[in-house]
Write an enzyme that holds these catalytic residues in place. Structure first.
Site, PDB file in Angstrom:
ATOM      1  CD  GLU A 113       3.857 -10.379 152.900  1.00  0.00           C
ATOM      2  OE1 GLU A 113       4.830 -10.294 153.130  1.00  0.00           O
ATOM      3  OE2 GLU A 113       3.318  -9.207 152.976  1.00  0.00           O
ATOM      4  CG  HIS A 230       9.365  -5.557 146.711  1.00  0.00           C
ATOM      5  ND1 HIS A 230       8.234  -5.759 145.912  1.00  0.00           N
ATOM      6  CD2 HIS A 230       8.812  -5.942 147.906  1.00  0.00           C
ATOM      7  CE1 HIS A 230       7.240  -6.249 146.614  1.00  0.00           C
ATOM      8  NE2 HIS A 230       7.601  -6.465 147.956  1.00  0.00           N
ATOM      9  NE  ARG A 276       9.768  -9.570 148.876  1.00  0.00           N
ATOM     10  CZ  ARG A 276       9.667  -8.391 150.347  1.00  0.00           C
ATOM     11  NH1 ARG A 276      10.596  -8.014 150.534  1.00  0.00           N
ATOM     12  NH2 ARG A 276       8.462  -8.750 150.657  1.00  0.00           N
ATOM     13  CG  HIS A 337      11.953  -3.920 149.399  1.00  0.00           C
ATOM     14  ND1 HIS A 337      11.139  -2.728 149.563  1.00  0.00           N
ATOM     15  CD2 HIS A 337      11.513  -4.699 150.190  1.00  0.00           C
ATOM     16  CE1 HIS A 337      10.267  -3.258 150.524  1.00  0.00           C
ATOM     17  NE2 HIS A 337      10.508  -4.494 150.956  1.00  0.00           N
ATOM     18  NE  ARG A 372      13.531  -8.172 154.146  1.00  0.00           N
ATOM     19  CZ  ARG A 372      12.285  -7.586 153.913  1.00  0.00           C
ATOM     20  NH1 ARG A 372      11.223  -8.163 154.892  1.00  0.00           N
ATOM     21  NH2 ARG A 372      11.977  -7.041 152.991  1.00  0.00           N
TER      22      ARG A 372
END
Ligand code: SIN
Length: 519
Positions: A113, A230, A276, A337, A372
């Site tokens: 990811e 997100h 992200r 998110h 995160r």
């Protein structure tokens, strides 16, 4: 009012809460109090997976480094070290308890990811990892006869005596009856606050309850400005902001604009696999430039059977809206998110209050810093769920259970709940989401302060009113902290002060007066 006594109370029943309950059950009776049914939580809907060093090509130091980089220099190193080092043991334990992760050739199957330097994400049923972990924890917890599930019981406030949390004031949603639950220690695992925003991947229960209760009890909260959006939630008329897992980009999906062009490398050299917060902002800026409200996620160049098998839940959900992810571009835009901030804890889950421990998304362990790293949260849930429960036993097992009487307060009920929620969500989305500035933050603060005046000295009469108060309080802390941080960092971006703030400071609340303190 009925009084109930247990050795330990866990508030919330996602991954962190269930893991804590299992640990506590070896030492006494445990009440798992949850405002919905057991397991309903953001954990349940987590798709992508669990980041954990179990792959031979991986290394503890690589995972630590990736987490620190994604956190943009504001992670707590000890908390990250603890997470990454203890992670493999906790995941092996989950597997021994029956969690079934996807396998490839007899070994765990690892995917990549964004912002991970190697393939280290394990997953279950393709894109239903959270569901599988919650399922296995519920099943394992069910073997303990001294774990009592208390469902549809919402918490209003902590009961506090001489700086020690002695219990929780709760209301049975079905009967409206109030209960005082007392224990030696309370572990808070109530999750995040995605419902602050009108576009969120979170379920309805994510209303910041634990953080707001801790704030009212004078615990300390940290990093409240750092919220993660997100990058890719479904953006389709009539559809919820359904999560389109980051692992889709990890498996090779592209982000494209209205001209069918990939655009992410314009904003960061790692393109679709940048951290992200960067990808969310890239989409946001590209939407602004092209004056549109969505971009596209493209998997059409990938093998169709692979896509269907790897993302079965996403495939079937998108089909309900007439989108075949193997053939069509998927309209996406960012959605609220994950809360990096929350109740400040140390690496044992201790808060500023004796007898109160926090874990999972409700807590700010310092693991996530300003942003995160993808798939670190389920790992944090199991590791810190276990650790906070261990600390609660170690430190509180000898405590007497004190029956602190709740204060009497007049009740207040929000008559137009739908409008009140819509107003809070619209305000937060407009002024406190992906891109913020002083003028907007001040508007949000004014609005939320005015709204909260209604609640002064009162107690919410029902669950929805209680949730509105919690959301408004948490939203106010988010906006105040965002205003107090004069610059941009990680998930906090100020369009009036876009320069990255270099000082490694954190912002705290601890006086129930919404005065942010920087240190
Ligand atoms: C995702 O699958 O993209 C979400 C997982 C996470 O938030 O870490």
């Amino acid at each position: 009012m009925q009084h109930k006594k247990f050795d330990y109370i866990v508030l919330g029943s996602g991954v962190a809460g269930l893991r804590a309950a299992i640990e506590l059950a070896a030492h006494g009776d445990v009440a798992v109090i949850t405002k919905c049914f057991l397991g309903e939580s953001s954990s349940e809907y987590a798709q992508g997976g669990v980041a954990v060093v179990l792959n031979d090509d991986d290394d503890i130091f690589l995972h630590i480094d990736d987490t620190l980089k994604a956190g943009d220099g504001l992670c707590d190193r000890d908390a990250v070290l603890t997470l990454v080092e203890e992670g493999p043991r906790y995941i092996r334990e989950l597997i021994a308890w029956g969690a079934q992760f996807d396998m490839h050739g007899g070994n765990l199957s690892f995917t990549r990811e964004a912002a991970h330097s190697v393939n280290r994400i394990i997953h279950a049923q393709g894109d239903a990892t959270g569901h599988e972990i919650v399922r296995s924890l519920k099943e394992h917890a069910g073997k303990f006869l001294n774990i009592y599930r208390v469902e549809y019981m919402y918490a209003i406030d902590f009961l506090v005596e001489d700086g020690r949390v002695t219990g929780v004031l709760t209301v049975d949603e079905k009967t409206g009856e109030q209960f005082a639950y007392y224990s030696k220690a309370v572990v808070v695992a109530t999750g995040g606050a995605g419902r602050l925003f009108n576009r969120t991947t979170n379920p309805e229960v994510a209303t910041g309850d634990g953080a707001a209760m801790a704030f009212r009890a004078y615990a300390e909260l940290e990093d409240m400005e750092f919220y993660q959006f997100h990058p890719t939630a479904l953006h389709f008329p009539g559809a919820p902001a359904f999560l389109l897992s980051e692992s889709m980009r990890g498996e090779g999906a592209y982000l494209k604009n209205q001209n069918n062009e990939r655009f992410c490398t314009k904003y960061h050299e790692d393109g679709e696999l940048a951290p992200r917060d960067v990808v969310s902002r890239s989409i946001f800026f590209e939407m602004q430039e092209l004056n549109t409200d969505h971009m596209y996620l493209d998997l059409t160049h990938l093998d169709k059977d692979f896509v269907k098998n790897r993302f079965p839940k996403i495939h079937s959900t998108c089909l309900e809206y007439g989108i075949d992810i193997t053939l069509d571009l998927i309209p996406v835009s960012p959605a609220a998110h994950y809360y990096m901030g929350g109740i400040k804890t140390d690496t044992e889950g201790r808060t500023a209050l004796k007898g109160l421990y926090a874990c999972g998304e409700a807590a700010c362990t310092g693991v996530h810093g300003a942003n995160r790293l993808a798939s670190n949260s389920l790992l944090e849930g199991v590791v810190y769920g276990g650790r906070s429960a261990k600390a609660a036993v170690r430190e509180c097992n000898g405590f007497d259970i004190l029956e602190t009487e709740p204060e009497d307060r007049p009740l207040i009920k929000e008559e137009d709940y739908t409008k009140a929620l819509r107003d809070i969500q619209n305000t937060m989305w407009l002024y406190v989401s992906v891109s913020r500035n002083e003028e907007g933050l001040k508007k949000a603060i004014d609005f939320l302060e005015n709204y909260l005046v209604h609640f002064e000295g009162k107690r919410p009469a029902d669950r929805k009113t209680a949730e509105l108060r919690n959301l408004a309080e948490v939203g106010l802390m988010m906006a105040k902290a965002a205003l107090a941080r004069p610059g941009s960092r990680g998930g906090h971006y100020r369009d009036d002060l876009p320069e990255r703030m270099s000082e490694n400071t954190h912002i705290y609340f601890s006086d129930a007066e919404y005065n942010p303190r920087i240190r």
